[in-house]
Write a protein that holds these residues in place. Structure first.
Motif, PDB file in Angstrom:
ATOM      1  N   ARG A  64     -20.462 -13.314  11.806  1.00  0.00           N
ATOM      2  CA  ARG A  64     -19.450 -14.330  11.496  1.00  0.00           C
ATOM      3  C   ARG A  64     -18.434 -13.779  10.496  1.00  0.00           C
ATOM      4  O   ARG A  64     -17.233 -13.977  10.645  1.00  0.00           O
ATOM      5  N   ALA A  65     -18.922 -13.067   9.486  1.00  0.00           N
ATOM      6  CA  ALA A  65     -18.023 -12.499   8.475  1.00  0.00           C
ATOM      7  C   ALA A  65     -17.059 -11.490   9.105  1.00  0.00           C
ATOM      8  O   ALA A  65     -15.875 -11.455   8.741  1.00  0.00           O
ATOM      9  N   ASP A  66     -17.563 -10.682  10.029  1.00  0.00           N
ATOM     10  CA  ASP A  66     -16.691  -9.722  10.726  1.00  0.00           C
ATOM     11  C   ASP A  66     -15.599 -10.450  11.503  1.00  0.00           C
ATOM     12  O   ASP A  66     -14.427 -10.079  11.442  1.00  0.00           O
ATOM     13  N   PHE A  67     -15.990 -11.486  12.238  1.00  0.00           N
ATOM     14  CA  PHE A  67     -15.012 -12.223  13.047  1.00  0.00           C
ATOM     15  C   PHE A  67     -14.026 -12.980  12.158  1.00  0.00           C
ATOM     16  O   PHE A  67     -12.841 -13.060  12.469  1.00  0.00           O
ATOM     17  N   ALA A  68     -14.502 -13.511  11.049  1.00  0.00           N
ATOM     18  CA  ALA A  68     -13.609 -14.194  10.110  1.00  0.00           C
ATOM     19  C   ALA A  68     -12.584 -13.216   9.544  1.00  0.00           C
ATOM     20  O   ALA A  68     -11.408 -13.556   9.382  1.00  0.00           O
ATOM     21  N   ALA A  69     -13.033 -11.990   9.255  1.00  0.00           N
ATOM     22  CA  ALA A  69     -12.133 -10.977   8.698  1.00  0.00           C
ATOM     23  C   ALA A  69     -11.050 -10.553   9.673  1.00  0.00           C
ATOM     24  O   ALA A  69      -9.970 -10.131   9.261  1.00  0.00           O
ATOM     25  N   MET A  70     -11.319 -10.664  10.978  1.00  0.00           N
ATOM     26  CA  MET A  70     -10.322 -10.224  11.958  1.00  0.00           C
ATOM     27  C   MET A  70      -9.416 -11.357  12.443  1.00  0.00           C
ATOM     28  O   MET A  70      -8.515 -11.121  13.241  1.00  0.00           O
ATOM     29  N   THR A  71      -9.636 -12.571  11.951  1.00  0.00           N
ATOM     30  CA  THR A  71      -8.801 -13.698  12.377  1.00  0.00           C
ATOM     31  C   THR A  71      -7.993 -14.250  11.209  1.00  0.00           C
ATOM     32  O   THR A  71      -8.472 -14.305  10.072  1.00  0.00           O
ATOM     33  N   ALA A  72      -6.777 -14.664  11.502  1.00  0.00           N
ATOM     34  CA  ALA A  72      -5.944 -15.315  10.490  1.00  0.00           C
ATOM     35  C   ALA A  72      -6.579 -16.653  10.115  1.00  0.00           C
ATOM     36  O   ALA A  72      -7.302 -17.255  10.922  1.00  0.00           O
ATOM     37  N   SER A  73      -6.304 -17.116   8.923  1.00  0.00           N
ATOM     38  CA  SER A  73      -6.920 -18.366   8.463  1.00  0.00           C
ATOM     39  C   SER A  73      -6.546 -19.556   9.338  1.00  0.00           C
ATOM     40  O   SER A  73      -7.305 -20.521   9.436  1.00  0.00           O
ATOM     41  N   ASP A  74      -5.388 -19.495  10.009  1.00  0.00           N
ATOM     42  CA  ASP A  74      -4.967 -20.588  10.890  1.00  0.00           C
ATOM     43  C   ASP A  74      -5.093 -20.211  12.376  1.00  0.00           C
ATOM     44  O   ASP A  74      -4.449 -20.815  13.235  1.00  0.00           O
ATOM     45  N   PHE A  75      -5.945 -19.236  12.677  1.00  0.00           N
ATOM     46  CA  PHE A  75      -6.186 -18.816  14.054  1.00  0.00           C
ATOM     47  C   PHE A  75      -6.630 -19.994  14.914  1.00  0.00           C
ATOM     48  O   PHE A  75      -7.361 -20.869  14.464  1.00  0.00           O
ATOM     49  N   TRP A  76      -6.206 -19.982  16.176  1.00  0.00           N
ATOM     50  CA  TRP A  76      -6.730 -20.908  17.182  1.00  0.00           C
ATOM     51  C   TRP A  76      -6.549 -20.257  18.539  1.00  0.00           C
ATOM     52  O   TRP A  76      -5.860 -19.260  18.678  1.00  0.00           O
ATOM     53  N   GLU A  77      -7.231 -20.823  19.526  1.00  0.00           N
ATOM     54  CA  GLU A  77      -7.123 -20.270  20.866  1.00  0.00           C
ATOM     55  C   GLU A  77      -7.129 -21.374  21.906  1.00  0.00           C
ATOM     56  O   GLU A  77      -7.604 -22.485  21.649  1.00  0.00           O
ATOM     57  N   THR A  78      -6.592 -21.024  23.055  1.00  0.00           N
ATOM     58  CA  THR A  78      -6.689 -21.864  24.233  1.00  0.00           C
ATOM     59  C   THR A  78      -7.618 -21.130  25.187  1.00  0.00           C
ATOM     60  O   THR A  78      -7.323 -20.007  25.599  1.00  0.00           O
ATOM     61  N   GLY A  79      -8.748 -21.734  25.482  1.00  0.00           N
ATOM     62  CA  GLY A  79      -9.751 -21.088  26.314  1.00  0.00           C
ATOM     63  C   GLY A  79      -9.465 -21.237  27.791  1.00  0.00           C
ATOM     64  O   GLY A  79      -8.610 -22.021  28.211  1.00  0.00           O
ATOM     65  N   ALA A  80     -10.213 -20.472  28.580  1.00  0.00           N
ATOM     66  CA  ALA A  80     -10.108 -20.566  30.029  1.00  0.00           C
ATOM     67  C   ALA A  80     -10.454 -21.971  30.507  1.00  0.00           C
ATOM     68  O   ALA A  80     -10.060 -22.380  31.598  1.00  0.00           O
ATOM     69  N   SER A  81     -11.171 -22.722  29.683  1.00  0.00           N
ATOM     70  CA  SER A  81     -11.535 -24.108  30.000  1.00  0.00           C
ATOM     71  C   SER A  81     -10.354 -25.067  29.857  1.00  0.00           C
ATOM     72  O   SER A  81     -10.475 -26.249  30.140  1.00  0.00           O
ATOM     73  N   GLU A  82      -9.220 -24.539  29.389  1.00  0.00           N
ATOM     74  CA  GLU A  82      -8.007 -25.305  29.108  1.00  0.00           C
ATOM     75  C   GLU A  82      -8.112 -26.120  27.830  1.00  0.00           C
ATOM     76  O   GLU A  82      -7.207 -26.877  27.491  1.00  0.00           O
ATOM     77  N   GLN A  83      -9.195 -25.950  27.102  1.00  0.00           N
ATOM     78  CA  GLN A  83      -9.375 -26.630  25.814  1.00  0.00           C
ATOM     79  C   GLN A  83      -8.800 -25.762  24.695  1.00  0.00           C
ATOM     80  O   GLN A  83      -8.797 -24.537  24.791  1.00  0.00           O
ATOM     81  N   ARG A  84      -8.361 -26.409  23.624  1.00  0.00           N
ATOM     82  CA  ARG A  84      -7.915 -25.692  22.435  1.00  0.00           C
ATOM     83  C   ARG A  84      -9.048 -25.707  21.423  1.00  0.00           C
ATOM     84  O   ARG A  84      -9.739 -26.719  21.277  1.00  0.00           O
ATOM     85  N   TYR A  85      -9.228 -24.573  20.742  1.00  0.00           N
ATOM     86  CA  TYR A  85     -10.317 -24.428  19.780  1.00  0.00           C
ATOM     87  C   TYR A  85      -9.777 -23.899  18.460  1.00  0.00           C
ATOM     88  O   TYR A  85      -9.019 -22.919  18.447  1.00  0.00           O
TER      89      TYR A  85
END
Length: 130
Positions: free
Chosen positions: A34-55
């Motif tokens: 989790r710490a590794d992934f947190a370090a590689m993402t901006a604090s306001d990161f978000w994504e739109t998944g293949a499911s068409e949902q926003r996360y």
């Protein structure tokens, strides 16, 4: 109808750096915690998944933490990488991913800061089922 995606030669180093980081969250050499992934993402990161949902970032970090408790064996192949500069130190990377037989088009916005590369936004759009 398909766009002609050509990366400007001056972005070759950026393109090479970002290719090594994709597919996003599937490269164990960049971390699996989790710490590794947190370090590689901006604090306001978000994504739109293949499911068409926003996360939001917290949801993605939770899902990654759970996934890496028992990491799946995945077969993937990437191709058709293209990089475009959006602003100073901000880049759009697009590519095609085939993951376990499912093809998707991917778009990731990366920002380079003094701590390294940070993901600002990511989207995957399925174009072919498994």
């Amino acid at each position: 109808m398909e766009p002609h995606l050509v990366t400007d030669e001056r972005l070759r180093r950026v393109l090479d750096d970002l290719i090594r980081r994709e597919p996003l969250f599937h490269r164990p050499e960049f971390g699996t915690t989790r710490a590794d992934f947190a370090a590689m993402t901006a604090s306001d990161f978000w994504e739109t998944g293949a499911s068409e949902q926003r996360y939001d970032r917290a949801y993605v970090l939770d899902a990654l933490e759970e996934r890496h408790q028992d990491p799946p064996v995945e077969e993937w192949e990437t191709s058709e990488f293209s990089c475009r500069e959006l602003a100073a130190d901000v880049y759009l990377l697009t590519y095609t991913l085939v993951l376990d037989g499912r093809m998707s088009r991917r778009a990731t916005i990366w920002q380079q800061d003094p701590d390294g590369w940070k993901v600002v936004y990511h989207q995957g759009t399925v174009v072919q089922g498994s």
